[in-house]
Design an enzyme around this catalytic site. Structure first.
Site, PDB file in Angstrom:
ATOM      1  N   HIS A   1      44.138  59.748  22.899  1.00 58.05           N
ATOM      2  CA  HIS A   1      44.057  59.413  21.293  1.00 58.05           C
ATOM      3  C   HIS A   1      46.341  58.907  21.982  1.00 58.05           C
ATOM      4  O   HIS A   1      46.403  59.964  23.044  1.00 58.05           O
ATOM      5  CB  HIS A   1      44.577  60.710  20.653  1.00 58.05           C
TER       6      HIS A   1
ATOM      7  N   MET B   1      56.352  58.411  18.707  1.00 58.51           N
ATOM      8  CA  MET B   1      56.603  59.220  17.658  1.00 58.51           C
ATOM      9  C   MET B   1      58.394  57.849  18.498  1.00 58.51           C
ATOM     10  O   MET B   1      58.963  57.400  19.436  1.00 58.51           O
ATOM     11  CB  MET B   1      56.881  60.798  18.058  1.00 58.51           C
TER      12      MET B   1
ATOM     13  N   ASP C   1      50.020  59.135  20.856  1.00 66.11           N
ATOM     14  CA  ASP C   1      50.868  60.380  19.677  1.00 66.11           C
ATOM     15  C   ASP C   1      52.515  59.490  19.532  1.00 66.11           C
ATOM     16  O   ASP C   1      52.983  59.341  20.886  1.00 66.11           O
ATOM     17  CB  ASP C   1      51.552  61.234  19.812  1.00 66.11           C
TER      18      ASP C   1
ATOM     19  N   MET D   1      53.406  57.951  13.948  1.00 71.42           N
ATOM     20  CA  MET D   1      54.707  58.323  14.094  1.00 71.42           C
ATOM     21  C   MET D   1      55.928  57.667  13.377  1.00 71.42           C
ATOM     22  O   MET D   1      56.766  58.229  14.547  1.00 71.42           O
ATOM     23  CB  MET D   1      54.288  59.795  14.316  1.00 71.42           C
TER      24      MET D   1
ATOM     25  N   SER E   1      44.845  63.740  23.739  1.00 66.81           N
ATOM     26  CA  SER E   1      46.162  63.267  23.714  1.00 66.81           C
ATOM     27  C   SER E   1      46.558  62.532  25.184  1.00 66.81           C
ATOM     28  O   SER E   1      47.554  63.559  25.284  1.00 66.81           O
ATOM     29  CB  SER E   1      46.716  64.271  22.610  1.00 66.81           C
TER      30      SER E   1
ATOM     31  N   MET F   1      46.704  67.027  10.367  1.00 67.49           N
ATOM     32  CA  MET F   1      47.899  67.014  10.849  1.00 67.49           C
ATOM     33  C   MET F   1      47.432  68.478  11.035  1.00 67.49           C
ATOM     34  O   MET F   1      47.717  69.085   9.512  1.00 67.49           O
ATOM     35  CB  MET F   1      49.282  67.040  10.802  1.00 67.49           C
TER      36      MET F   1
ATOM     37  N   HIS G   1      47.503  56.960  16.979  1.00 70.91           N
ATOM     38  CA  HIS G   1      48.897  57.733  15.891  1.00 70.91           C
ATOM     39  C   HIS G   1      49.927  57.204  15.672  1.00 70.91           C
ATOM     40  O   HIS G   1      50.811  57.550  16.388  1.00 70.91           O
ATOM     41  CB  HIS G   1      48.248  59.164  15.715  1.00 70.91           C
TER      42      HIS G   1
ATOM     43  N   ASP H   1      44.003  67.094  14.494  1.00 72.34           N
ATOM     44  CA  ASP H   1      45.157  66.752  15.311  1.00 72.34           C
ATOM     45  C   ASP H   1      46.473  68.374  15.436  1.00 72.34           C
ATOM     46  O   ASP H   1      47.397  68.549  14.696  1.00 72.34           O
ATOM     47  CB  ASP H   1      46.117  65.516  15.787  1.00 72.34           C
TER      48      ASP H   1
HETATM   49 ZN    ZN Z   1      48.137  62.262  16.732  1.00 66.95          ZN
END
Ligand code: ZN
Length: 221
Positions: free
Chosen positions: A34, A38, A36, A69, A9, A138, A67, A176
């Site tokens: 990966h 957000m 993330d 979010m 990540s 998750m 990913h 994750d």
């Molecule tokens: Zn993730």
């Protein structure tokens, strides 16, 4: 082919050395990167967006696994695909028409993944399991890096593994949150085959190469 995939990540890395960190992941034999994403709305934290994915794209040939979010991911799919993401994973909690979202991701030329928060039951994904390339479980509440692994999620991985097997699906089953050499084997034996690693990879005193080597070796052959 490795028996399971390791996907560092990148938000846990040192952004002042992004190119070097990505190169280190590549030479360590990481499978995907990966990312993330957000938005400060669906989750409390703000991390990175498409400009960051684009920077990663210029610095590595590894597949980029985004990913999302974010609230309203449907409005962001195209921009992430154009930025160079190879895989887009959306939360079931954010998609009023999940089937349509998955079809849209595929039409943009990306692999489609779906994920769910720890409090959302696995059954929320039943309708789309036959359509997806990846399911992400998750194993922490999303929103912060460095959280503690939730052992209750082992059963959820096993439940989704059974459902994928019943469908004869080849979809990846990714985990994750809180992955390290003590937690990865638990999720592997429950049926996961792709592991997101954050701090364990990037904060390891011997570097990301040694971290990936340890993660590859932590499941008994
Ligand atoms: Zn993730």
């Amino acid at each position: 082919m490795n028996p399971y995939l390791i996907t560092p990540s990148i938000i846990a890395s040192d952004f002042t050395r992004l190119g070097e960190e990505l190169a280190a992941c590549e030479s360590a034999g990481a499978d995907w990167i990966h990312v993330d994403v957000m938005d400060g709305h669906f989750v409390p934290t703000i991390t990175v967006g498409p400009l960051f994915v684009e920077a990663c794209r210029r610095a590595t040939k590894l597949p980029l696994d985004a990913h999302l979010m974010v609230t309203n991911p449907d409005q962001q799919l195209e921009v992430f695909a154009k930025a160079g993401a190879d895989r887009l994973t959306v939360h079931v909690e954010t998609c009023p028409n999940l089937t349509q979202t998955i079809e849209r991701i595929k039409s943009l030329g990306c692999k489609a993944g779906v994920t769910l928060n720890p409090s959302t039951p696995a059954s929320a994904l039943d309708a789309v399991l036959p359509l997806v390339d990846l399911v992400l479980v998750m194993s922490v509440n999303p929103g912060y890096s460095g959280q503690k692994f939730m052992p209750e999620m082992i059963g959820k991985v096993a439940e989704i593994r059974n459902k994928l097997n019943a469908l004869r699906s080849q979809a990846f089953l990714q985990v994750d949150g809180g992955m390290a050499i003590d937690t990865l084997p638990l999720m592997h034996s429950a049926g996961a085959n792709v592991f997101v690693v954050g701090n364990f990879a990037f904060k390891h005193p011997l570097g990301v190469g040694e971290a990936v080597r340890l993660l590859r070796g932590c499941v008994p052959a």
